[in-house]
Design a protein around this motif. Structure first.
Motif, short mmCIF file in Angstrom:
data_model
loop_
_atom_site.label_atom_id
_atom_site.label_comp_id
_atom_site.label_asym_id
_atom_site.label_seq_id
_atom_site.Cartn_x
_atom_site.Cartn_y
_atom_site.Cartn_z
N ALA A 86 -27.17 -34.79 18.83
CA ALA A 86 -27.29 -36.06 18.09
C ALA A 86 -28.15 -35.86 16.85
O ALA A 86 -27.88 -36.42 15.78
CB ALA A 86 -27.89 -37.13 19.00
N GLY A 87 -29.22 -35.07 16.99
CA GLY A 87 -30.07 -34.79 15.84
C GLY A 87 -29.33 -34.05 14.74
O GLY A 87 -29.53 -34.31 13.55
N ALA A 88 -28.45 -33.11 15.14
CA ALA A 88 -27.66 -32.39 14.15
C ALA A 88 -26.73 -33.34 13.41
O ALA A 88 -26.59 -33.27 12.18
CB ALA A 88 -26.87 -31.28 14.84
N ARG A 89 -26.09 -34.25 14.15
CA ARG A 89 -25.19 -35.21 13.50
C ARG A 89 -25.95 -36.10 12.52
O ARG A 89 -25.45 -36.40 11.42
CB ARG A 89 -24.49 -36.06 14.56
N ARG A 90 -27.15 -36.52 12.90
CA ARG A 90 -27.94 -37.38 12.02
C ARG A 90 -28.35 -36.63 10.76
O ARG A 90 -28.33 -37.18 9.64
CB ARG A 90 -29.17 -37.89 12.77
N LEU A 91 -28.73 -35.37 10.92
CA LEU A 91 -29.12 -34.57 9.76
C LEU A 91 -27.94 -34.39 8.81
O LEU A 91 -28.09 -34.51 7.58
CB LEU A 91 -29.64 -33.21 10.23
N VAL A 92 -26.77 -34.14 9.34
CA VAL A 92 -25.57 -33.99 8.51
C VAL A 92 -25.25 -35.30 7.81
O VAL A 92 -24.87 -35.32 6.62
CB VAL A 92 -24.38 -33.53 9.38
N ALA A 93 -25.40 -36.42 8.50
CA ALA A 93 -25.10 -37.73 7.92
C ALA A 93 -26.00 -38.06 6.73
O ALA A 93 -25.62 -38.84 5.85
CB ALA A 93 -25.24 -38.82 8.98
N GLU A 94 -27.19 -37.46 6.69
CA GLU A 94 -28.09 -37.68 5.56
C GLU A 94 -27.53 -37.10 4.27
O GLU A 94 -27.94 -37.49 3.18
CB GLU A 94 -29.46 -37.06 5.86
N GLY A 95 -26.63 -36.11 4.41
CA GLY A 95 -25.92 -35.61 3.24
C GLY A 95 -26.60 -34.54 2.43
O GLY A 95 -26.06 -34.11 1.40
N ALA A 96 -27.77 -34.07 2.82
CA ALA A 96 -28.51 -33.12 2.00
C ALA A 96 -28.56 -31.72 2.60
O ALA A 96 -29.36 -30.89 2.19
CB ALA A 96 -29.94 -33.63 1.78
N VAL A 97 -27.66 -31.45 3.57
CA VAL A 97 -27.68 -30.17 4.24
C VAL A 97 -26.25 -29.65 4.34
O VAL A 97 -25.31 -30.42 4.55
CB VAL A 97 -28.32 -30.29 5.64
N LEU A 98 -26.07 -28.35 4.14
CA LEU A 98 -24.77 -27.73 4.35
C LEU A 98 -24.61 -27.44 5.83
O LEU A 98 -25.39 -26.68 6.42
CB LEU A 98 -24.68 -26.42 3.55
N HIS A 99 -23.60 -28.04 6.46
CA HIS A 99 -23.38 -27.90 7.89
C HIS A 99 -22.38 -26.79 8.14
O HIS A 99 -21.23 -26.85 7.68
CB HIS A 99 -22.86 -29.22 8.47
N LEU A 100 -22.80 -25.77 8.90
CA LEU A 100 -21.93 -24.65 9.22
C LEU A 100 -21.83 -24.50 10.73
O LEU A 100 -22.60 -23.77 11.36
CB LEU A 100 -22.48 -23.36 8.59
N PRO A 101 -20.88 -25.20 11.37
CA PRO A 101 -20.68 -25.01 12.81
C PRO A 101 -20.07 -23.64 13.08
O PRO A 101 -19.24 -23.15 12.31
CB PRO A 101 -19.71 -26.14 13.17
N VAL A 102 -20.50 -23.02 14.18
CA VAL A 102 -20.01 -21.69 14.51
C VAL A 102 -19.65 -21.66 16.00
O VAL A 102 -20.39 -22.17 16.83
CB VAL A 102 -21.04 -20.60 14.14
N THR A 103 -18.52 -21.10 16.33
CA THR A 103 -18.03 -21.09 17.70
C THR A 103 -18.44 -19.81 18.42
O THR A 103 -18.74 -18.78 17.78
CB THR A 103 -16.50 -21.20 17.72
N PRO A 104 -18.40 -19.82 19.76
CA PRO A 104 -18.66 -18.59 20.51
C PRO A 104 -17.70 -17.46 20.12
O PRO A 104 -18.10 -16.29 20.06
CB PRO A 104 -18.46 -19.02 21.96
N HIS A 105 -16.44 -17.79 19.85
CA HIS A 105 -15.48 -16.75 19.44
C HIS A 105 -15.94 -16.05 18.18
O HIS A 105 -15.89 -14.81 18.08
CB HIS A 105 -14.10 -17.36 19.23
#
Length: 414
Positions: free
Chosen positions: A260-279
């Motif tokens: 939830a904290g990650a989603r809120r940080l992304v919603a603020e719009g000032a961070v580049l979000h790079l999700p990475v999968t186990p694969h």
């Protein structure tokens, strides 16, 4: 009371959030791990045993060896355990007894794992989270090794005797006597109920006043109570030069609140979000290289980056340590571009810092309960914030970002 302390913790975030309690009272405190040389002059030394992911016997052996290496008669011992009983707290507590007897001639432990500031309490010898039994929570369903959160039963799995001191005893005039009676049985552990910080303060005061010094077992709630038993001291603020590089946020914890904290940080719009999968982390070299390139470019330009390990469906907890180390390997090449670092989850933080050739943290302040701020020690020195995955709320990462930004722009960590 102006004792020197050794904090022996089962993970990195716990080592930091216990030691910061003493730093906030004006005592110099550092967190170290691995084979790092330690400064005998540091009043509060917190060591991350990194034992939560080990097998039970290995965790116990590591604790016994570390006590022989670090513990002296001149330092009180605080054995930090997870407030939700993850890892092997019973075996680790049992492993401390023989080394303590060798140093002091006796061993008596006071166990109070409550951390009211994060909703963890103990009632009738059982751990509760947010007023609910621990067994009913997400963290217990996802990761537990004991059949029950009843502390006496947990201790019994390692052959330890215990006596529960209920709230009426903790809050009454007979606490000192009850602790003395509990200590009269060799190797017995006093399990203390606590719902409030005042309860923990009473436990700390009574324990510290005992003729035969006990060792203390708990989380950061008890550490703050012990630290507050001494008068505050003056300590120079921690300052650094301004830094134009961006901050790297790494979320490896599977806890819902971290997500939830990650989603809120992304919603603020000032961070580049790079999700990475186990694969990607375990089987895609090109994907890992691309991740590192994106992170490095953004940080060098002064922008913040959030790297989040994402898993579909019910997370496979057995992958946690492998993923943490794989992510650390993937991000090793960006070390020179990191202006500040924040990590949620002890395994994630420990793996990343070790891979970056960081061997310790000089603690500076506490951002909020369970979130410590300091400077890295080792290959380079940058501001770092560590947070246990299940601590905080949906805005915690936003507050951490704001504090790290202030540190980078104003040069002050306090």
């Amino acid at each position: 009371m102006d004792a020197r302390w050794l904090i022996l913790a089962d993970d990195l975030t716990g080592a930091a959030d216990c030691a910061i309690a003493f730093r906030r009272r004006g005592r110099a405190a550092a967190v170290i791990w691995g084979e790092t040389a330690w400064d005998e002059e540091v009043p509060v030394l917190s060591y991350d045993a990194d034992s939560r992911g080990l097998a039970e016997a290995a965790a116990a052996q590591r604790h016994a060896a570390l006590l022989q290496r670090f513990h002296t008669a001149g330092r009180r011992l605080f054995k930090k355990i997870d407030s939700t009983l993850r890892g092997h707290p019973a075996a680790e507590i049992a492993a401390t007894l023989a080394p303590l007897r060798a140093v002091h001639g006796h061993a008596f432990g006071i166990l109070a794992p409550a951390f009211p500031g994060t909703g963890r309490t103990t009632v009738d010898g059982r751990v509760r989270v947010g007023g609910r039994p621990l067994e009913d929570t997400e963290v217990w369903r996802r990761d537990h090794r004991y059949e029950t959160a009843e502390l006496g039963a947990m201790l019994a799995t390692a052959g330890l005797a215990s006596r529960v001191l209920p709230l009426e005893t903790v809050r009454g005039a007979g606490l000192a006597g009850a602790l003395a009676e509990a200590a009269s049985v060799p190797d017995r552990i006093a399990v203390c109920d606590a719902e409030t910080d005042d309860d923990l303060s009473r436990i700390a005061e009574a324990g510290l006043a005992m003729d035969a010094a006990p060792f203390f077992i708990g989380s950061a709630g008890l550490a703050h109570a012990l630290a507050a038993s001494a008068p505050p001291q003056g300590l120079d603020p921690v300052r650094i030069g301004p830094d134009g590089r961006g901050a790297l946020f790494v979320v490896g914890s599977m806890a819902d609140i971290s997500r939830a904290g990650a989603r809120r940080l992304v919603a603020e719009g000032a961070v580049l979000h790079l999700p990475v999968t186990p694969h990607t982390l375990l089987a895609d070299a090109d994907g890992r290289a691309g991740l590192a390139a994106q992170v490095a470019e953004r940080l060098a330009a002064g922008g913040d980056v959030l790297v989040e390990i994402v898993l579909a469906g019910e997370p496979d907890m057995s992958l946690g340590l492998r993923l943490a180390h794989a992510l650390a390997d993937a991000l090793a090449s960006v070390a020179g571009e990191i202006g500040a670092l924040a990590a949620t989850g002890g395994e994630t933080a420990a793996a990343l810092l070790t891979r970056l050739e960081i061997r310790g943290i000089h603690l500076a302040d506490e951002i909020e309960p369970g979130v410590s701020l300091g400077l890295t020690l080792g290959r380079f020195s940058i501001p770092i914030a560590t947070k246990a995955g299940a601590f905080g709320d949906a805005d915690s990462l936003v507050r951490i970002r704001d504090r790290l930004r202030k540190a980078r722009t104003e040069g002050s960590l306090t």
